[in-house]
Design a protein around this motif. Structure first.
Motif, PDB file in Angstrom:
ATOM      1  N   LYS A  71       0.695  -1.275  -0.101  1.00  0.00           N
ATOM      2  CA  LYS A  71      -0.113   0.016  -0.114  1.00  0.00           C
ATOM      3  C   LYS A  71       0.870   1.365   0.165  1.00  0.00           C
ATOM      4  O   LYS A  71       0.248   2.284   0.206  1.00  0.00           O
ATOM      5  CB  LYS A  71      -0.806   0.097   1.185  1.00  0.00           C
ATOM      6  N   GLY A  72       2.131   1.087  -0.072  1.00  0.00           N
ATOM      7  CA  GLY A  72       2.974   2.273   0.110  1.00  0.00           C
ATOM      8  C   GLY A  72       3.418   2.846   1.403  1.00  0.00           C
ATOM      9  O   GLY A  72       3.719   4.018   1.254  1.00  0.00           O
ATOM     10  N   GLU A  73       2.904   1.917   2.512  1.00  0.00           N
ATOM     11  CA  GLU A  73       3.123   2.600   3.884  1.00  0.00           C
ATOM     12  C   GLU A  73       4.392   1.792   4.226  1.00  0.00           C
ATOM     13  O   GLU A  73       4.770   0.654   3.672  1.00  0.00           O
ATOM     14  CB  GLU A  73       2.063   2.196   4.676  1.00  0.00           C
ATOM     15  N   SER A  74       5.179   2.637   5.311  1.00  0.00           N
ATOM     16  CA  SER A  74       6.353   1.980   5.919  1.00  0.00           C
ATOM     17  C   SER A  74       6.097   0.974   6.850  1.00  0.00           C
ATOM     18  O   SER A  74       4.721   0.822   7.386  1.00  0.00           O
ATOM     19  CB  SER A  74       6.961   2.967   6.620  1.00  0.00           C
ATOM     20  N   ALA A  75       6.637  -0.125   7.030  1.00  0.00           N
ATOM     21  CA  ALA A  75       6.358  -1.414   7.688  1.00  0.00           C
ATOM     22  C   ALA A  75       7.916  -1.717   8.314  1.00  0.00           C
ATOM     23  O   ALA A  75       8.908  -2.038   7.858  1.00  0.00           O
ATOM     24  CB  ALA A  75       5.861  -2.320   6.964  1.00  0.00           C
ATOM     25  N   ASP A  76       7.642  -2.008  10.041  1.00  0.00           N
ATOM     26  CA  ASP A  76       8.878  -2.226  10.617  1.00  0.00           C
ATOM     27  C   ASP A  76       8.503  -3.606  11.096  1.00  0.00           C
ATOM     28  O   ASP A  76       7.555  -3.759  12.036  1.00  0.00           O
ATOM     29  CB  ASP A  76       9.006  -1.294  11.993  1.00  0.00           C
ATOM     30  N   TYR A  77       9.228  -4.728  10.685  1.00  0.00           N
ATOM     31  CA  TYR A  77       8.761  -6.228  10.856  1.00  0.00           C
ATOM     32  C   TYR A  77       8.734  -6.387  12.395  1.00  0.00           C
ATOM     33  O   TYR A  77       7.963  -6.927  12.888  1.00  0.00           O
ATOM     34  CB  TYR A  77       9.863  -7.042  10.030  1.00  0.00           C
ATOM     35  N   GLU A  78       9.766  -6.125  13.137  1.00  0.00           N
ATOM     36  CA  GLU A  78       9.937  -6.116  14.442  1.00  0.00           C
ATOM     37  C   GLU A  78       8.857  -5.602  15.421  1.00  0.00           C
ATOM     38  O   GLU A  78       8.342  -6.395  16.156  1.00  0.00           O
ATOM     39  CB  GLU A  78      11.440  -5.841  15.260  1.00  0.00           C
ATOM     40  N   GLU A  79       8.406  -4.404  14.897  1.00  0.00           N
ATOM     41  CA  GLU A  79       7.260  -3.964  15.552  1.00  0.00           C
ATOM     42  C   GLU A  79       6.164  -4.483  15.545  1.00  0.00           C
ATOM     43  O   GLU A  79       5.334  -4.782  16.283  1.00  0.00           O
ATOM     44  CB  GLU A  79       7.164  -2.144  15.043  1.00  0.00           C
TER      45      GLU A  79
END
Ligand code: DC
Length: 223
Positions: A159-167
C-alpha cells in the motif's frame, strides 16, 4: 430449494481469514460476513464519540440506536461510509479493548445471526465457538506469528506504507495474547473444528481445501 450451510473461519490476526473467507464465499456462492469489520465499525464509532472501553453503560446506550450496514463490500456506520476509516493503524490499536466488552459482543452476536438465513461464510474470533456453534463447517485458520507479521508487513508495503517487521511482530503477539486471554469469547478452536495451519500453504491451497470441504458437506446436507 437446497439448504445452504454455515461456514465459520476463526483464527488469530493476520492468518489470512478475510481473504480466505471472501474467496471461499465466491467459490461456493455463499454470502460473506466480515465480523472483524463490525467490531472495527463499533470501535470507530465509540472512539469518535469519546466513549472509553471501560464505560459499559455509555457503550450500551450508544449501541442502542447504532445503525451498521455491511453489504456490497462497503461498511457504513450511522449512514457514513467507514470502509477505509476502520482500517487505520489507530483502529488496529484500539479495537481489541472494545471487542472485549460484553455490551459490544452481545449487540454484534444478534446482528451476525440475523445475517445467516441463506447460509454464509463468516470469519472472526468466536464464530464457531459462540455465534454459530451449530455451523456445518468450522475452520480454525492459523499460521506462525512470524509468518503473520511478515504477511502484514508485505500488505503495508504494497500500500506504499512503511512497515517495521519487529514492531509488527510485537503487535501480532500482543494482540494474540489479548484476544486469547480475554474473559468473554476468547479466541480458541471450536469443538469439532478443522485446524488449518497455513504457514507453509499458499492462499489458493487454503481456499481450495475449505471450499471443497464446504461443497462436500453441502451436498451431503441436501441428499
Ligand atoms: O479480524 P480483524 O483484525 O478485523 O478484527 C478486529 C478486532 O475485532 C480484533 O481485535 C478481534 C476482534 N474480533 C472479535 O473479537 N470477534 C470477531 N468475531 C471478529 C473480530
Amino acid at each position: 430449494m437446497s439448504k445452504r450451510i454455515i461456514v465459520t473461519i476463526d483464527g488469530p490476526a493476520g492468518a489470512g481469514k478475510s481473504t480466505t473467507a471472501k474467496a471461499v464465499a465466491e467459490k461456493t456462492g455463499l454470502p460473506y460476513l466480515d465480523t472483524g469489520a463490525l467490531y472495527r465499525a463499533v470501535a470507530w464509532k465509540l472512539d469518535r464519540d469519546g466513549i472509553a472501553p471501560e464505560d459499559g453503560e455509555k457503550i450500551s446506550e450508544a449501541l442502542k440506536n447504532f445503525k451498521i450496514d455491511i453489504s456490497g463490500g462497503k461498511v457504513s456506520a450511522d449512514g457514513e461510509d467507514v470502509t477505509e476509516a476502520i482500517r487505520t493503524a489507530h483502529i488496529d490499536e484500539i479495537v481489541s479493548a472494545y471487542a472485549a466488552r460484553p455490551e459490544v459482543r452481545g449487540a454484534l452476536a444478534g446482528f451476525q445471526r440475523a445475517q445467516a438465513a441463506d447460509g454464509l461464510v463468516a470469519d472472526g474470533r468466536d464464530m464457531g465457538t459462540v455465534v454459530f456453534p451449530e455451523a456445518q463447517l468450522k475452520i480454525f485458520l492459523t499460521a506462525s506469528a512470524e509468518e503473520r507479521a511478515r504477511r502484514r508487513c508485505a500488505e503495508r508495503e504494497a500500500k506504499g506504507e512503511s512497515a517495521d517487521y519487529e514492531e509488527i511482530l510485537k503487535q501480532v503477539i500482543e494482540r494474540d495474547r489479548f484476544d486469547m486471554t480475554r474473559e468473554i469469547a476468547p479466541l480458541r478452536p471450536a469443538q469439532g473444528c478443522v485446524i488449518l495451519d497455513s504457514t507453509t500453504m499458499s492462499a489458493a491451497e487454503v481456499v481450495d481445501a475449505i471450499a471443497s470441504l464446504a461443497k462436500e458437506i453441502e451436498a451431503q446436507e441436501n441428499r
